[in-house]
Scaffold this motif. Structure first.
Motif, PDB file in Angstrom:
ATOM      1  N   ALA A 101       0.819  -1.217   0.000  1.00 30.73           N
ATOM      2  CA  ALA A 101       0.000   0.000   0.000  1.00 30.73           C
ATOM      3  C   ALA A 101       0.846   1.258   0.000  1.00 30.73           C
ATOM      4  O   ALA A 101       0.368   2.334  -0.395  1.00 30.73           O
ATOM      5  CB  ALA A 101      -0.929  -0.004   1.219  1.00 30.73           C
ATOM      6  N   GLU A 102       2.105   1.173   0.425  1.00 32.67           N
ATOM      7  CA  GLU A 102       2.991   2.333   0.504  1.00 32.67           C
ATOM      8  C   GLU A 102       3.849   2.498  -0.752  1.00 32.67           C
ATOM      9  O   GLU A 102       4.584   3.485  -0.873  1.00 32.67           O
ATOM     10  CB  GLU A 102       3.905   2.203   1.727  1.00 32.67           C
ATOM     11  CG  GLU A 102       3.177   2.091   3.067  1.00 32.67           C
ATOM     12  CD  GLU A 102       2.667   3.443   3.556  1.00 32.67           C
ATOM     13  OE1 GLU A 102       2.799   4.433   2.813  1.00 32.67           O
ATOM     14  OE2 GLU A 102       2.146   3.502   4.680  1.00 32.67           O
ATOM     15  N   ARG A 103       3.753   1.545  -1.676  1.00 28.94           N
ATOM     16  CA  ARG A 103       4.569   1.645  -2.893  1.00 28.94           C
ATOM     17  C   ARG A 103       4.131   2.837  -3.732  1.00 28.94           C
ATOM     18  O   ARG A 103       2.949   3.179  -3.806  1.00 28.94           O
ATOM     19  CB  ARG A 103       4.434   0.363  -3.724  1.00 28.94           C
ATOM     20  CG  ARG A 103       5.332  -0.762  -3.274  1.00 28.94           C
ATOM     21  CD  ARG A 103       5.117  -2.055  -4.017  1.00 28.94           C
ATOM     22  NE  ARG A 103       4.693  -1.906  -5.411  1.00 28.94           N
ATOM     23  CZ  ARG A 103       4.465  -2.925  -6.221  1.00 28.94           C
ATOM     24  NH1 ARG A 103       4.629  -4.166  -5.787  1.00 28.94           N
ATOM     25  NH2 ARG A 103       4.077  -2.712  -7.465  1.00 28.94           N
ATOM     26  N   THR A 125     -12.538  -3.878   3.610  1.00 34.85           N
ATOM     27  CA  THR A 125     -12.002  -5.237   3.697  1.00 34.85           C
ATOM     28  C   THR A 125     -12.161  -5.986   2.387  1.00 34.85           C
ATOM     29  O   THR A 125     -11.217  -6.629   1.899  1.00 34.85           O
ATOM     30  CB  THR A 125     -12.705  -6.003   4.830  1.00 34.85           C
ATOM     31  OG1 THR A 125     -12.485  -5.328   6.065  1.00 34.85           O
ATOM     32  CG2 THR A 125     -12.178  -7.423   4.940  1.00 34.85           C
ATOM     33  N   THR A 126     -13.350  -5.941   1.788  1.00 34.07           N
ATOM     34  CA  THR A 126     -13.565  -6.667   0.534  1.00 34.07           C
ATOM     35  C   THR A 126     -12.704  -6.096  -0.587  1.00 34.07           C
ATOM     36  O   THR A 126     -12.139  -6.843  -1.394  1.00 34.07           O
ATOM     37  CB  THR A 126     -15.045  -6.632   0.124  1.00 34.07           C
ATOM     38  OG1 THR A 126     -15.501  -5.276   0.061  1.00 34.07           O
ATOM     39  CG2 THR A 126     -15.901  -7.406   1.102  1.00 34.07           C
ATOM     40  N   LEU A 131      -7.879  -6.631  -4.163  1.00 35.68           N
ATOM     41  CA  LEU A 131      -6.775  -5.975  -4.872  1.00 35.68           C
ATOM     42  C   LEU A 131      -5.398  -6.308  -4.309  1.00 35.68           C
ATOM     43  O   LEU A 131      -4.389  -5.856  -4.854  1.00 35.68           O
ATOM     44  CB  LEU A 131      -6.972  -4.454  -4.825  1.00 35.68           C
ATOM     45  CG  LEU A 131      -8.215  -3.926  -5.557  1.00 35.68           C
ATOM     46  CD1 LEU A 131      -8.416  -2.449  -5.245  1.00 35.68           C
ATOM     47  CD2 LEU A 131      -8.090  -4.147  -7.061  1.00 35.68           C
ATOM     48  N   LYS A 132      -5.368  -7.081  -3.238  1.00 32.96           N
ATOM     49  CA  LYS A 132      -4.131  -7.315  -2.497  1.00 32.96           C
ATOM     50  C   LYS A 132      -2.945  -7.677  -3.384  1.00 32.96           C
ATOM     51  O   LYS A 132      -1.848  -7.138  -3.238  1.00 32.96           O
ATOM     52  CB  LYS A 132      -4.370  -8.412  -1.459  1.00 32.96           C
ATOM     53  CG  LYS A 132      -3.166  -8.727  -0.594  1.00 32.96           C
ATOM     54  CD  LYS A 132      -3.522  -9.779   0.448  1.00 32.96           C
ATOM     55  CE  LYS A 132      -2.305 -10.104   1.313  1.00 32.96           C
ATOM     56  NZ  LYS A 132      -2.631 -11.121   2.348  1.00 32.96           N
ATOM     57  N   LYS A 134      -2.949  -7.529  -6.846  1.00 34.76           N
ATOM     58  CA  LYS A 134      -3.184  -7.065  -8.209  1.00 34.76           C
ATOM     59  C   LYS A 134      -2.124  -6.056  -8.648  1.00 34.76           C
ATOM     60  O   LYS A 134      -1.399  -5.471  -7.830  1.00 34.76           O
ATOM     61  CB  LYS A 134      -4.582  -6.431  -8.314  1.00 34.76           C
ATOM     62  CG  LYS A 134      -5.718  -7.357  -7.932  1.00 34.76           C
ATOM     63  CD  LYS A 134      -5.807  -8.568  -8.848  1.00 34.76           C
ATOM     64  CE  LYS A 134      -6.991  -9.455  -8.477  1.00 34.76           C
ATOM     65  NZ  LYS A 134      -7.086 -10.656  -9.317  1.00 34.76           N
ATOM     66  N   GLU A 135      -2.089  -5.836  -9.961  1.00 38.01           N
ATOM     67  CA  GLU A 135      -1.129  -4.904 -10.550  1.00 38.01           C
ATOM     68  C   GLU A 135      -1.600  -3.460 -10.329  1.00 38.01           C
ATOM     69  O   GLU A 135      -2.795  -3.214 -10.119  1.00 38.01           O
ATOM     70  CB  GLU A 135      -0.989  -5.178 -12.044  1.00 38.01           C
ATOM     71  CG  GLU A 135      -0.405  -6.544 -12.369  1.00 38.01           C
ATOM     72  CD  GLU A 135       1.008  -6.706 -11.822  1.00 38.01           C
ATOM     73  OE1 GLU A 135       1.770  -5.699 -11.817  1.00 38.01           O
ATOM     74  OE2 GLU A 135       1.354  -7.822 -11.401  1.00 38.01           O
ATOM     75  N   PRO A 136      -0.666  -2.483 -10.402  1.00 39.73           N
ATOM     76  CA  PRO A 136      -1.034  -1.077 -10.187  1.00 39.73           C
ATOM     77  C   PRO A 136      -2.168  -0.598 -11.090  1.00 39.73           C
ATOM     78  O   PRO A 136      -3.032   0.165 -10.649  1.00 39.73           O
ATOM     79  CB  PRO A 136       0.273  -0.329 -10.476  1.00 39.73           C
ATOM     80  CG  PRO A 136       1.340  -1.314 -10.131  1.00 39.73           C
ATOM     81  CD  PRO A 136       0.798  -2.650 -10.531  1.00 39.73           C
ATOM     82  N   TYR A 137      -2.172  -1.026 -12.360  1.00 33.99           N
ATOM     83  CA  TYR A 137      -3.237  -0.557 -13.268  1.00 33.99           C
ATOM     84  C   TYR A 137      -4.609  -1.053 -12.813  1.00 33.99           C
ATOM     85  O   TYR A 137      -5.638  -0.414 -13.067  1.00 33.99           O
ATOM     86  CB  TYR A 137      -2.948  -0.982 -14.710  1.00 33.99           C
ATOM     87  CG  TYR A 137      -2.882  -2.467 -14.962  1.00 33.99           C
ATOM     88  CD1 TYR A 137      -4.049  -3.212 -15.172  1.00 33.99           C
ATOM     89  CD2 TYR A 137      -1.651  -3.132 -15.015  1.00 33.99           C
ATOM     90  CE1 TYR A 137      -3.988  -4.567 -15.414  1.00 33.99           C
ATOM     91  CE2 TYR A 137      -1.591  -4.493 -15.249  1.00 33.99           C
ATOM     92  CZ  TYR A 137      -2.750  -5.206 -15.448  1.00 33.99           C
ATOM     93  OH  TYR A 137      -2.688  -6.557 -15.683  1.00 33.99           O
ATOM     94  N   GLU A 138      -4.660  -2.214 -12.128  1.00 38.15           N
ATOM     95  CA  GLU A 138      -5.938  -2.711 -11.612  1.00 38.15           C
ATOM     96  C   GLU A 138      -6.410  -1.876 -10.423  1.00 38.15           C
ATOM     97  O   GLU A 138      -7.619  -1.678 -10.236  1.00 38.15           O
ATOM     98  CB  GLU A 138      -5.813  -4.186 -11.234  1.00 38.15           C
ATOM     99  CG  GLU A 138      -5.563  -5.091 -12.443  1.00 38.15           C
ATOM    100  CD  GLU A 138      -5.386  -6.545 -12.064  1.00 38.15           C
ATOM    101  OE1 GLU A 138      -6.379  -7.295 -12.088  1.00 38.15           O
ATOM    102  OE2 GLU A 138      -4.245  -6.933 -11.742  1.00 38.15           O
ATOM    103  N   TRP A 139      -5.470  -1.383  -9.616  1.00 42.19           N
ATOM    104  CA  TRP A 139      -5.818  -0.467  -8.531  1.00 42.19           C
ATOM    105  C   TRP A 139      -6.405   0.820  -9.101  1.00 42.19           C
ATOM    106  O   TRP A 139      -7.420   1.326  -8.619  1.00 42.19           O
ATOM    107  CB  TRP A 139      -4.577  -0.164  -7.687  1.00 42.19           C
ATOM    108  CG  TRP A 139      -4.178  -1.260  -6.734  1.00 42.19           C
ATOM    109  CD1 TRP A 139      -3.552  -2.419  -7.039  1.00 42.19           C
ATOM    110  CD2 TRP A 139      -4.367  -1.259  -5.319  1.00 42.19           C
ATOM    111  NE1 TRP A 139      -3.330  -3.156  -5.913  1.00 42.19           N
ATOM    112  CE2 TRP A 139      -3.830  -2.462  -4.830  1.00 42.19           C
ATOM    113  CE3 TRP A 139      -4.935  -0.368  -4.408  1.00 42.19           C
ATOM    114  CZ2 TRP A 139      -3.820  -2.802  -3.483  1.00 42.19           C
ATOM    115  CZ3 TRP A 139      -4.927  -0.699  -3.061  1.00 42.19           C
ATOM    116  CH2 TRP A 139      -4.399  -1.900  -2.600  1.00 42.19           C
TER     117      TRP A 139
END
Length: 564
Positions: A101-103, A125-126, A131-132, A134-139
């Motif tokens: 999350a800090e990246r 939470t969900t 997204l835990k 997942k790639e940055p583009y998915e975030w």
């Protein structure tokens, strides 16, 4: 018990009668049998014997709707559970996602997601679990979706929360997992995983054999729990979900024309729109207030139809199922039948048929359903299994448990079901006939020897000497077997897969099959103990390698003899 706290969780509507729930609202002394006056009663209470009657009681009511609390009984104090503050919400996301999350390539998107989730722990939470890894583009794409929330909305679910749950669903790893999740939500709260298995196998959603399918279902349920889309349950045999997730999932299923769940006290508008109903694949009517059924239901795409209704006045028309030629799962619960509708015989691709708690008359028409793999008649009042059931040679599972009125299983019916993998007869039938006697009405235990694929068995056997000496217990992976007079308390709660309950009223010699059964047993219950020496001798001779529970403990037996 000087202070008692009673918690009523998840109250949906006002008007609950606490007295009917057994929660007295006044401390009124109860009349003591034999006392002649209120004064005597009061004096007896003063002595302390009934002091708990005057305990201080507080009732905590929890609801999503503040109006319910005030309307319920005029609550004295209301406490609003606020959303998480930003810092708390960020820490919750970080706890799930970790240092990612800090990246730099994720951090800004993670901040936006926390803000868009509005401080609701369930949404955070969900989303975090989805997204835990997942790639940055998915975030970044998740942020876009949350900022343009779905048009779907409920009075008590914000659009952003709806979108968060929908996005978590869309990130599930496979279509099979998505379908399993929607099926869970359509089935509803607190249902057994076994029921989900029966429906899923019928729909062709899971593996071929029942045992393989069960393992697959348990794996999928575990993944959904890990995603927080299902709730961890203290009983691993059941699944459940949060109300918000259930509501959103049912909405998604309806929107995508996948499944429709109708419940409630009023006739739903969807039911009256026959054109609207035609497009659904799954329909579940759970105690919905409907004014009768159409003569023919046009559901050409329908593969799963469930109707639960205990109103004796509701009848299914004879031609009702003519328009459901693709139906694979039919579930009828708490219904009343003198005979089944003739159109059931037209369901040529039906694979799962369930009658839970039904009043049944003539069901011989079931013999026409040649592709049937699962037949459930659990808890129904059937008295005699029709001989036509023997025509179901593709049957993999037969459940007749809790059919307390069942007296007759005709000879040679069970033996013909050579593909049967699971058979549930416990808590119901124990009228087994004598082996190789063609003059009797009932099947004998020897017929089960023909079921070479049987891996799961629940059965009552009135006399241990009825067990054939060449029985095949070693093939069983799970069993619950009751031997002797009927057991009143037949439930086990220790999580064992192989359970034997033994009632011996005389000392006898065990044949090879019984010895094999004892060696496989994980949980052994003994009653009357007249033949306990036989059990002790077996323990002493070879031991029970899988035994992890013995009830009652043999306190007068040397511990070395009951060690496993």
């Amino acid at each position: 018990m000087k202070k008692v706290l009673i918690i009523l969780d998840d109250i949906w509507r006002p008007g609950i009668d606490l007295e009917e729930l057994g929660i007295p609202l006044r401390n009124e002394p109860k009349k003591i049998e034999g006392s002649s006056s209120r004064e005597e009663h009061a004096e007896w209470i003063e002595g302390g014997s009934l002091r708990e009657e005057y305990a201080e009681r507080k009732i905590l009511v929890i609801s999503r709707d503040a109006n319910v609390l005030s309307d319920l009984m005029g609550s004295q104090q209301n406490f609003l559970l606020h959303q998480l503050k930003y810092e708390e919400a960020w820490e919750l996301l970080k706890r799930i996602v970790g240092d990612r999350a800090e990246r730099d390539d994720i951090h800004s998107a993670a901040i936006e997601i926390v803000r868009e989730c509005g401080g609701l722990p369930l949404a955070i939470t969900t989303m975090a679990k989805a997204l835990k890894n997942k790639e940055p583009y998915e975030w970044m794409d998740a942020v876009r979706i949350l900022k343009r929330p779905s048009s779907e909305n409920f009075d008590d679910i914000s659009a952003s929360v709806y979108s968060a749950i929908e996005l978590s669903y869309s990130h599930l790893e496979s279509e099979k997992l998505k379908k399993t999740f929607l099926l869970c939500c359509l089935i509803g709260h607190g249902y057994s995983i076994q029921y989900l298995l029966m429906v899923g196998v019928g729909l062709g959603l899971f593996a071929n054999t029942i045992e393989q399918a069960r393992n697959e279902v348990l794996t999928l349920i575990s993944k959904l729990r890990a995603s927080s889309l299902l709730i961890d349950n203290s009983d691993s045999n059941y699944f459940d979900m949060h109300d918000l997730i259930h509501d959103v999932a049912v909405s998604i299923a309806s929107r995508d024309r996948h499944g429709l769940l109708l419940t409630g006290d009023h006739e739903p508008k969807e039911w009256s729109d026959r054109k609207e109903m035609k497009g659904f694949k799954w329909i579940r009517l759970q105690n919905a207030n409907i004014n009768g059924l159409p003569d023919v239901f046009e559901g050409r795409q329908l593969t799963f139809f469930s109707l639960e209704n205990n109103e004796a006045s509701l009848k299914i028309p004879e031609e009702f199922f003519e328009g459901m030629q693709e139906l694979k799962v039919l579930d009828l619960a708490e219904m009343h039948f003198t005979s089944l509708p003739s159109s059931i015989g037209l369901l040529k691709v039906l694979r799962t048929l369930c009658f839970y708690g039904c009043s049944l008359g003539d069901i011989s028409i079931i013999g026409k359903l040649k592709n049937l793999e699962i037949l459930i008649i659990s808890g129904s009042d059937i008295e005699e299994l029709p001989r036509e059931i023997g025509e179901l040679t593709q049957l993999k599972l037969l459940d007749l448990s809790c059919c307390s009125e069942l007296k007759i299983i005709p000879q040679h019916v069970l033996a013909r079901m050579s593909r049967l993998e699971e058979l549930y007869l416990g808590k119901a039938f124990d009228g087994w006939g004598v082996e190789e006697n063609d003059n009797q009405r009932n099947a004998s235990l020897a017929e089960l020897k023909h079921l070479k694929k049987l891996t799961n068995l629940e059965v009552c056997i009135p006399d241990i000497q009825m067990i054939p000496k060449d029985f095949f217990f070693e093939n069983l992976k799970r069993f619950e077997i009751f031997i002797g007079p009927k057991w009143e308390d037949q439930d086990s709660s220790f999580g064992s897969s192989r359970i034997l309950k033994l009632h011996l009223n005389a000392s006898i010699s065990f044949n090879y099959s019984v010895k094999m059964l004892l060696k496989m047993t994980e949980e052994l219950h003994l009653r009357e103990l007249a033949g306990v020496q036989n059990v002790v001798d077996e323990l002493n001779a070879e031991g029970f390698p899988d035994l992890n529970r013995l009830s009652p403990a043999l306190s007068n037996t040397p511990s070395s003899k009951i060690a496993t």
